[in-house]
Design a protein around this motif. Structure first.
Motif, PDB file in Angstrom:
ATOM      1  N   UNK A 131       0.828  -1.205   0.000  1.00 30.68           N
ATOM      2  CA  UNK A 131       0.000   0.000   0.000  1.00 30.68           C
ATOM      3  C   UNK A 131       0.863   1.258   0.000  1.00 30.68           C
ATOM      4  N   UNK A 132       0.345   2.300  -0.637  1.00 30.07           N
ATOM      5  CA  UNK A 132       1.081   3.554  -0.747  1.00 30.07           C
ATOM      6  C   UNK A 132       0.154   4.747  -0.558  1.00 30.07           C
ATOM      7  N   UNK A 133       0.782   5.898  -0.411  1.00 30.95           N
ATOM      8  CA  UNK A 133       0.061   7.170  -0.388  1.00 30.95           C
ATOM      9  C   UNK A 133       0.729   8.076  -1.416  1.00 30.95           C
ATOM     10  N   UNK A 134      -0.064   8.706  -2.263  1.00 27.13           N
ATOM     11  CA  UNK A 134       0.494   9.586  -3.286  1.00 27.13           C
ATOM     12  C   UNK A 134       0.428  11.043  -2.832  1.00 27.13           C
ATOM     13  N   UNK A 135       1.518  11.757  -3.059  1.00 26.62           N
ATOM     14  CA  UNK A 135       1.591  13.168  -2.679  1.00 26.62           C
ATOM     15  C   UNK A 135       1.998  13.999  -3.893  1.00 26.62           C
ATOM     16  N   UNK A 136       1.248  15.032  -4.150  1.00 26.95           N
ATOM     17  CA  UNK A 136       1.566  15.933  -5.263  1.00 26.95           C
ATOM     18  C   UNK A 136       2.240  17.181  -4.686  1.00 26.95           C
ATOM     19  N   UNK A 137       3.492  16.987  -4.292  1.00 22.53           N
ATOM     20  CA  UNK A 137       4.282  18.057  -3.681  1.00 22.53           C
ATOM     21  C   UNK A 137       5.693  18.022  -4.263  1.00 22.53           C
ATOM     22  N   UNK A 138       6.470  19.091  -4.014  1.00 22.54           N
ATOM     23  CA  UNK A 138       7.861  19.120  -4.445  1.00 22.54           C
ATOM     24  C   UNK A 138       8.666  18.171  -3.570  1.00 22.54           C
ATOM     25  N   UNK A 143      19.395  16.024  -1.569  1.00 19.31           N
ATOM     26  CA  UNK A 143      19.512  17.414  -2.039  1.00 19.31           C
ATOM     27  C   UNK A 143      19.319  17.563  -3.547  1.00 19.31           C
ATOM     28  N   UNK A 144      18.690  16.559  -4.161  1.00 23.30           N
ATOM     29  CA  UNK A 144      18.413  16.624  -5.592  1.00 23.30           C
ATOM     30  C   UNK A 144      16.910  16.533  -5.829  1.00 23.30           C
ATOM     31  N   UNK A 145      16.370  17.377  -6.720  1.00 23.32           N
ATOM     32  CA  UNK A 145      14.932  17.363  -7.007  1.00 23.32           C
ATOM     33  C   UNK A 145      14.491  16.032  -7.611  1.00 23.32           C
ATOM     34  N   UNK A 146      13.314  15.579  -7.195  1.00 20.84           N
ATOM     35  CA  UNK A 146      12.753  14.336  -7.732  1.00 20.84           C
ATOM     36  C   UNK A 146      11.787  14.624  -8.878  1.00 20.84           C
ATOM     37  N   UNK A 147      10.917  15.615  -8.678  1.00 17.48           N
ATOM     38  CA  UNK A 147       9.853  15.854  -9.662  1.00 17.48           C
ATOM     39  C   UNK A 147       9.737  17.320 -10.076  1.00 17.48           C
ATOM     40  N   UNK A 148      10.820  18.068  -9.937  1.00 22.45           N
ATOM     41  CA  UNK A 148      10.849  19.458 -10.400  1.00 22.45           C
ATOM     42  C   UNK A 148      12.294  19.855 -10.700  1.00 22.45           C
ATOM     43  N   UNK A 149      12.483  21.046 -11.290  1.00 19.49           N
ATOM     44  CA  UNK A 149      13.819  21.527 -11.629  1.00 19.49           C
ATOM     45  C   UNK A 149      14.122  22.808 -10.849  1.00 19.49           C
ATOM     46  N   UNK A 150      15.326  22.891 -10.311  1.00 22.47           N
ATOM     47  CA  UNK A 150      15.727  24.054  -9.510  1.00 22.47           C
ATOM     48  C   UNK A 150      15.920  25.313 -10.350  1.00 22.47           C
ATOM     49  N   UNK A 151      16.312  25.128 -11.585  1.00 23.65           N
ATOM     50  CA  UNK A 151      16.669  26.282 -12.422  1.00 23.65           C
ATOM     51  C   UNK A 151      15.490  26.828 -13.220  1.00 23.65           C
ATOM     52  N   UNK A 152      14.270  26.510 -12.764  1.00 17.40           N
ATOM     53  CA  UNK A 152      13.070  27.025 -13.419  1.00 17.40           C
ATOM     54  C   UNK A 152      12.170  27.685 -12.386  1.00 17.40           C
ATOM     55  N   UNK A 158      -0.124  21.515  -8.653  1.00 12.60           N
ATOM     56  CA  UNK A 158      -1.061  20.738  -9.476  1.00 12.60           C
ATOM     57  C   UNK A 158      -0.430  20.259 -10.781  1.00 12.60           C
ATOM     58  N   UNK A 159       0.733  20.816 -11.136  1.00 13.75           N
ATOM     59  CA  UNK A 159       1.421  20.405 -12.358  1.00 13.75           C
ATOM     60  C   UNK A 159       2.524  19.376 -12.103  1.00 13.75           C
ATOM     61  N   UNK A 160       2.760  19.077 -10.840  1.00 14.82           N
ATOM     62  CA  UNK A 160       3.830  18.155 -10.489  1.00 14.82           C
ATOM     63  C   UNK A 160       3.399  16.695 -10.665  1.00 14.82           C
ATOM     64  N   UNK A 161       4.362  15.847 -10.962  1.00 15.93           N
ATOM     65  CA  UNK A 161       4.103  14.412 -10.963  1.00 15.93           C
ATOM     66  C   UNK A 161       4.023  13.946  -9.515  1.00 15.93           C
ATOM     67  N   UNK A 162       3.074  13.075  -9.237  1.00 18.85           N
ATOM     68  CA  UNK A 162       2.887  12.600  -7.868  1.00 18.85           C
ATOM     69  C   UNK A 162       4.062  11.737  -7.407  1.00 18.85           C
ATOM     70  N   UNK A 163       4.374  11.869  -6.123  1.00 15.20           N
ATOM     71  CA  UNK A 163       5.374  11.012  -5.491  1.00 15.20           C
ATOM     72  C   UNK A 163       4.628   9.933  -4.723  1.00 15.20           C
TER      73      UNK A 163
END
Length: 237
Positions: A131-138, A143-152, A158-163
């Motif tokens: 079982x899992x829980x999905x989170x749509x957060x940064x 120290x490395x982004x999973x679902x977003x970019x630092x240089x943008x 709401x535009x992020x891919x769920x973790x």
């Protein structure tokens, strides 16, 4: 009830963060009681076991009318891996075709939730599920982004891919597949055809320390107060 489907509720005696957390009182009842209750009410299991390294939990099993398995002492240490606990239990129960791990420290998992997860598992003919829980957060890791970019520009949530995060409320494996994989590789949690199952946040509250117990007790108190107020409103003519 599904024949050959066994529930295993692990209860290690030597918890590190919260001593005897499985017996910590939640609304006047030991924490492990809620896992036993939901498993029994689901009416899905041929057998329900408390799996522990200490005979203290045999008394708990007897009180709540479930089976008990005393695992070997070496599987009760903080170094023990969950794969080893499952493999040992499956060998003790060769008649179990599927083994579900019902987490003893998730007090808000319901009988209906258990039913939905198991029906999904069998309908998809899976070999393993967590079982899992999905989170749509940064999210970041090391120290490395999973679902977003630092240089943008900072992305809208709401535009992020769920973790997807594991909640461990319920895990299940096909015994034959698990044992074969464990013998081959020494691990088997993700054996064969694997899938996750998303559960709602309030069904995946895992108790790890004293603050979690306090929080869970508060949730129960608020639910009771809300129900009393709601019932009172319904009685008004």
């Amino acid at each position: 009830m599904k024949k050959g489907l066994y529930a295993m509720i692990p209860a290690r005696y030597g918890s590190e963060r919260l001593k005897l957390k499985n017996l910590a009182l939640l609304d006047g009842k030991p924490l492990i009681y809620y896992a036993i209750k939901s498993a029994k009410l689901s009416n899905m299991f041929e057998k329900i076991y408390i799996n522990s390294d200490n005979l203290l939990f045999k008394k708990i099993a007897k009180r709540y009318k479930v089976d008990f398995y005393l695992r070997p002492k070496h599987l009760g240490s903080s170094e023990t891996r969950s794969d080893e606990v499952v493999e040992d239990f499956m060998k003790f129960n060769p008649q179990a075709k599927n083994v579900a791990w019902i987490n003893s420290i998730d007090p808000f998992q319901t009988k209906d939730n258990i039913k939905h997860i198991l029906k999904y598992y069998f309908s998809k003919n899976l070999d393993s599920l967590i079982t899992t829980e999905k989170k749509q957060v940064h999210g970041m890791y090391a120290n490395k982004p999973i679902n977003f970019k630092k240089n943008k520009l900072f992305e809208k949530t709401q535009n992020l891919k769920e973790i997807e995060l594991f909640t461990y409320s319920l895990m299940i494996w096909k015994s034959k597949t698990f044992l074969k994989e464990f013998k081959k590789n020494g691990n088997a949690f993700f054996c064969g055809k694997f899938s996750t199952f998303e559960i709602k946040k309030n069904y995946g509250v895992i108790i790890k320390n004293i603050n979690d117990i306090k929080f869970a007790n508060l949730i129960i108190k608020l639910k009771k107060n809300f129900k009393l107020k709601y019932d009172k409103i319904l009685k008004i003519k």
